[in-house]
Scaffold this active site. Structure first.
Site, short mmCIF file in Angstrom:
data_model
loop_
_atom_site.label_atom_id
_atom_site.label_comp_id
_atom_site.label_asym_id
_atom_site.label_seq_id
_atom_site.Cartn_x
_atom_site.Cartn_y
_atom_site.Cartn_z
N HIS A 36 0.81 -1.22 0.00
CA HIS A 36 0.00 0.00 0.00
C HIS A 36 0.86 1.28 0.00
O HIS A 36 0.69 2.12 -0.89
CB HIS A 36 -1.00 -0.05 1.16
CG HIS A 36 -1.69 1.23 1.44
ND1 HIS A 36 -2.56 1.82 0.54
CD2 HIS A 36 -1.61 2.08 2.50
CE1 HIS A 36 -3.00 2.97 1.05
NE2 HIS A 36 -2.44 3.15 2.24
N HIS A 62 3.68 6.95 5.46
CA HIS A 62 2.48 7.65 5.94
C HIS A 62 1.66 6.88 6.97
O HIS A 62 0.93 7.48 7.75
CB HIS A 62 1.58 8.08 4.76
CG HIS A 62 0.71 6.99 4.21
ND1 HIS A 62 1.18 6.03 3.35
CD2 HIS A 62 -0.60 6.69 4.41
CE1 HIS A 62 0.18 5.21 3.03
NE2 HIS A 62 -0.91 5.58 3.66
N ASP A 63 1.74 5.56 6.98
CA ASP A 63 0.94 4.79 7.95
C ASP A 63 1.77 4.25 9.11
O ASP A 63 1.25 3.49 9.93
CB ASP A 63 0.24 3.62 7.24
CG ASP A 63 -1.07 4.03 6.58
OD1 ASP A 63 -1.69 5.02 7.03
OD2 ASP A 63 -1.48 3.36 5.61
N GLU A 66 0.51 5.81 12.54
CA GLU A 66 -0.88 5.44 12.80
C GLU A 66 -1.05 3.95 13.07
O GLU A 66 -1.85 3.55 13.92
CB GLU A 66 -1.74 5.87 11.60
CG GLU A 66 -3.23 5.87 11.89
CD GLU A 66 -4.01 6.52 10.76
OE1 GLU A 66 -3.74 7.71 10.46
OE2 GLU A 66 -4.87 5.85 10.17
N ASP A 67 -0.31 3.12 12.34
CA ASP A 67 -0.59 1.68 12.37
C ASP A 67 0.52 0.80 12.93
O ASP A 67 0.37 -0.43 12.94
CB ASP A 67 -0.94 1.19 10.95
CG ASP A 67 -2.29 1.73 10.48
OD1 ASP A 67 -3.11 2.07 11.35
OD2 ASP A 67 -2.51 1.83 9.27
N ASP A 123 -3.23 8.52 -1.21
CA ASP A 123 -3.79 7.52 -0.30
C ASP A 123 -5.23 7.20 -0.70
O ASP A 123 -5.64 6.03 -0.78
CB ASP A 123 -3.71 8.05 1.13
CG ASP A 123 -3.95 6.99 2.19
OD1 ASP A 123 -3.68 5.80 1.94
OD2 ASP A 123 -4.40 7.37 3.30
ZN ZN Z 1 -2.77 4.66 3.69
#
Ligand code: ZN
Length: 179
Positions: A36, A62-63, A66-67, A123
């Site tokens: 991704h 980018h993630d 967050e993840d 995204d």
């Molecule tokens: Zn994403």
């Protein structure tokens, strides 16, 4: 010594691959998560002609906050302030309920930096393509349509940053599921 752009991009891809190593996407094939962020960087570079390596690195990363357990401080130390702050601009606060996070994305989109807008645009392009072509098995039509409609609200708030990629988004949106 600062990294050359291509070195920074490779470092970001390796860092993200390591951080996301145990995660899978929600598509039926449970693809490796790293596909991704790589898809975002590809959209920006190949479809959008974006050459700014800070933006491409931010897309790859980018993630991570967050993840995964990655922290803002770790990104700042490893990749510098510009990339770290762009990633934080597109990072949701996971302490908030999901509906509130979705509402805040719509509210914040017009006010983030141009680099963060490009990452967000890529995204949403990638996510619409995924939902259209390989949706999670347990997403009924209404949920898929709801995702499309919400993504469009977010993107409508940041238009003007890159008309070419906004057109790519609109093409992806044209595949909004109807059955
Ligand atoms: Zn994403």
């Amino acid at each position: 010594m600062p990294l050359e752009p291509v070195q920074a991009i490779l470092k970001a891809v390796a860092f993200a691959a390591h951080k996301h190593r145990d995660q899978r996407r929600r598509d039926p094939a449970a693809s490796p998560y790293i596909n991704h962020p790589i898809a975002l960087a590809e959209v920006l570079s190949i479809e959008g002609g974006v050459t700014d390596s800070d933006i491409l690195c931010a897309a790859l990363l980018h993630d991570t906050v967050e993840d995964t357990e990655t922290t803002e401080a770790e990104l700042r130390e490893t990749f510098g302030e510009a990339i770290a702050s762009m990633v934080m601009e597109v990072t949701d606060d996971k302490n908030l309920p999901k509906a509130e996070r979705k509402r805040l994305q719509i509210e914040h989109a017009p006010h983030i930096s141009d680099g963060a807008k490009l990452v967000k645009l890529a995204d949403k392009i990638c996510n619409l393509r995924d939902v259209a072509h390989r949706p999670p098995a347990n997403w009924p039509l209404e949920r898929r349509q709801g995702y499309f409609d919400w993504a469009k609200q977010v993107i409508d708030g940041l238009r003007g940053v890159h008309p070419g990629l906004e057109g790519v988004f609109d093409e992806a949106f044209a595949r909004r599921p109807v059955e």
